[in-house]
Design a protein around this motif. Structure first.
Motif, PDB file in Angstrom:
ATOM      1  N   SER A  41      76.454  -8.577  -9.057  1.00 35.32           N
ATOM      2  CA  SER A  41      77.489  -9.639  -9.128  1.00 35.32           C
ATOM      3  C   SER A  41      78.405  -9.399  -9.892  1.00 35.32           C
ATOM      4  CB  SER A  41      76.644 -10.893  -9.148  1.00 35.32           C
ATOM      5  OG  SER A  41      77.742 -11.897  -9.255  1.00 35.32           O
ATOM      6  N   ILE A  57      72.756 -10.871  -0.716  1.00 38.36           N
ATOM      7  CA  ILE A  57      72.480  -9.924   0.685  1.00 38.36           C
ATOM      8  C   ILE A  57      71.792  -8.708   0.360  1.00 38.36           C
ATOM      9  CG2 ILE A  57      73.665  -9.138   2.665  1.00 38.36           C
ATOM     10  CD1 ILE A  57      75.662 -11.631   2.440  1.00 38.36           C
ATOM     11  N   ALA A  58      72.421  -7.983  -0.350  1.00 42.20           N
ATOM     12  CA  ALA A  58      71.959  -6.428  -0.697  1.00 42.20           C
ATOM     13  C   ALA A  58      70.519  -6.414  -1.255  1.00 42.20           C
ATOM     14  CB  ALA A  58      72.992  -6.029  -1.646  1.00 42.20           C
ATOM     15  N   GLU A  92      81.662 -15.237  -4.082  1.00 45.48           N
ATOM     16  CA  GLU A  92      81.408 -14.186  -2.943  1.00 45.48           C
ATOM     17  C   GLU A  92      80.677 -13.113  -3.556  1.00 45.48           C
ATOM     18  OE1 GLU A  92      81.564 -12.873   0.813  1.00 45.48           O
ATOM     19  OE2 GLU A  92      82.118 -14.717  -0.030  1.00 45.48           O
ATOM     20  N   SER A  93      80.885 -12.676  -4.879  1.00 41.21           N
ATOM     21  CA  SER A  93      80.201 -11.459  -5.217  1.00 41.21           C
ATOM     22  C   SER A  93      78.721 -11.639  -5.417  1.00 41.21           C
ATOM     23  CB  SER A  93      81.095 -10.827  -6.623  1.00 41.21           C
ATOM     24  OG  SER A  93      80.622 -11.769  -7.523  1.00 41.21           O
ATOM     25  N   LEU A 123      80.758  -6.500  -8.885  1.00 37.55           N
ATOM     26  CA  LEU A 123      81.615  -6.936  -7.811  1.00 37.55           C
ATOM     27  C   LEU A 123      82.531  -7.822  -7.882  1.00 37.55           C
ATOM     28  CD1 LEU A 123      78.883  -7.087  -5.181  1.00 37.55           C
ATOM     29  CD2 LEU A 123      80.570  -5.105  -5.261  1.00 37.55           C
ATOM     30  N   ARG A 181      76.997 -13.932  -3.557  1.00 39.13           N
ATOM     31  CA  ARG A 181      76.419 -13.768  -2.315  1.00 39.13           C
ATOM     32  C   ARG A 181      76.545 -12.210  -1.733  1.00 39.13           C
ATOM     33  NH1 ARG A 181      78.075 -14.097   3.338  1.00 39.13           N
ATOM     34  NH2 ARG A 181      79.987 -13.007   2.914  1.00 39.13           N
ATOM     35  N   THR A 182      77.227 -11.316  -2.020  1.00 41.98           N
ATOM     36  CA  THR A 182      77.219 -10.082  -1.551  1.00 41.98           C
ATOM     37  C   THR A 182      76.009  -9.529  -2.216  1.00 41.98           C
ATOM     38  OG1 THR A 182      79.335  -9.822  -1.085  1.00 41.98           O
ATOM     39  CG2 THR A 182      78.207  -7.766  -1.241  1.00 41.98           C
TER      40      THR A 182
END
Length: 196
Positions: free
Chosen positions: A162, A177-178, A170-171, A165, A173-174
């Motif tokens: 995170s 997800i990963a 949003e970072s 990113l 969340r990404t």
């Protein structure tokens, strides 16, 4: 010597990736709900508390399901783990992709019911696969992999990713997800272990 048994190696691999994913996502769920939906701590606490109740109910129900699956031999409970891991991963991905808080909360409850689905069957499988002379080492390795490699690194990996990113909502969340997608590796490993 313990790692010579393919079934055990697959179980250890599955455990590492499952715990890495589940703990990584789990630890960061509260910050995610706060940053992405603007929920206060009291509301998040209520959601997580109800989710814990679903977790208890799920574990009891899964216990009966495992007993039923035993009629198919040692492979049965591990195939339940495969199915449960897929359900858990889908639930988490819905949480992370949905922008509807009601959908998110319902998905959290469903995923919470399967969070610890792997523990009982994994321990049972180890006791069936490992020879008596290496049983202590086999369970010790499981504990180290589960707690140190999986649970220990999961939250760190999500946080570090995170930050890389950008460090915003949003970072996060990404990154979540990963790490949630890592459960798919665990699915294949559990399936391989079941076939041993």
């Amino acid at each position: 010597q313990t790692m010579r048994y393919p079934g055990l190696a697959a179980l250890y691999l599955a455990t590492a990736f499952y715990m890495l994913s589940v703990t990584g996502v789990g630890v960061w769920t509260i910050p995610y709900l706060s940053r992405s939906f603007g929920l206060d701590i009291a509301t998040i606490g209520l959601i997580m508390g109800v989710g814990a109740i679903f977790g208890v109910i799920g574990q009891i129900g899964i216990g009966f399901l495992f007993d039923w699956a035993n009629r198919f031999g040692p492979k049965g409970p591990l195939m339940v783990v495969v199915a449960g891991t897929i359900i858990h991963a889908i639930g988490i991905l819905i949480v992370l992709f949905s922008t509807n808080i009601t959908v998110v909360v319902v998905a959290l409850f469903f995923s919470g019911a399967t969070t610890s689905i792997q523990a009982g069957p994994t321990n049972a499988a180890i006791s069936r696969i490992a020879p008596a002379a290496t049983m202590g080492t086999a369970f010790a390795l499981y504990a180290v992999i589960s707690n140190v490699v999986g649970a220990g690194l999961g939250p760190l990996v999500v946080g570090a990713l995170s930050d890389v990113l950008g460090g915003g909502a949003e970072s996060l969340r990404t990154a979540m997800i990963a790490i949630a997608l890592v459960q798919l590796v665990a699915v294949f490993a559990y399936f391989r272990a079941a076939n041993h």
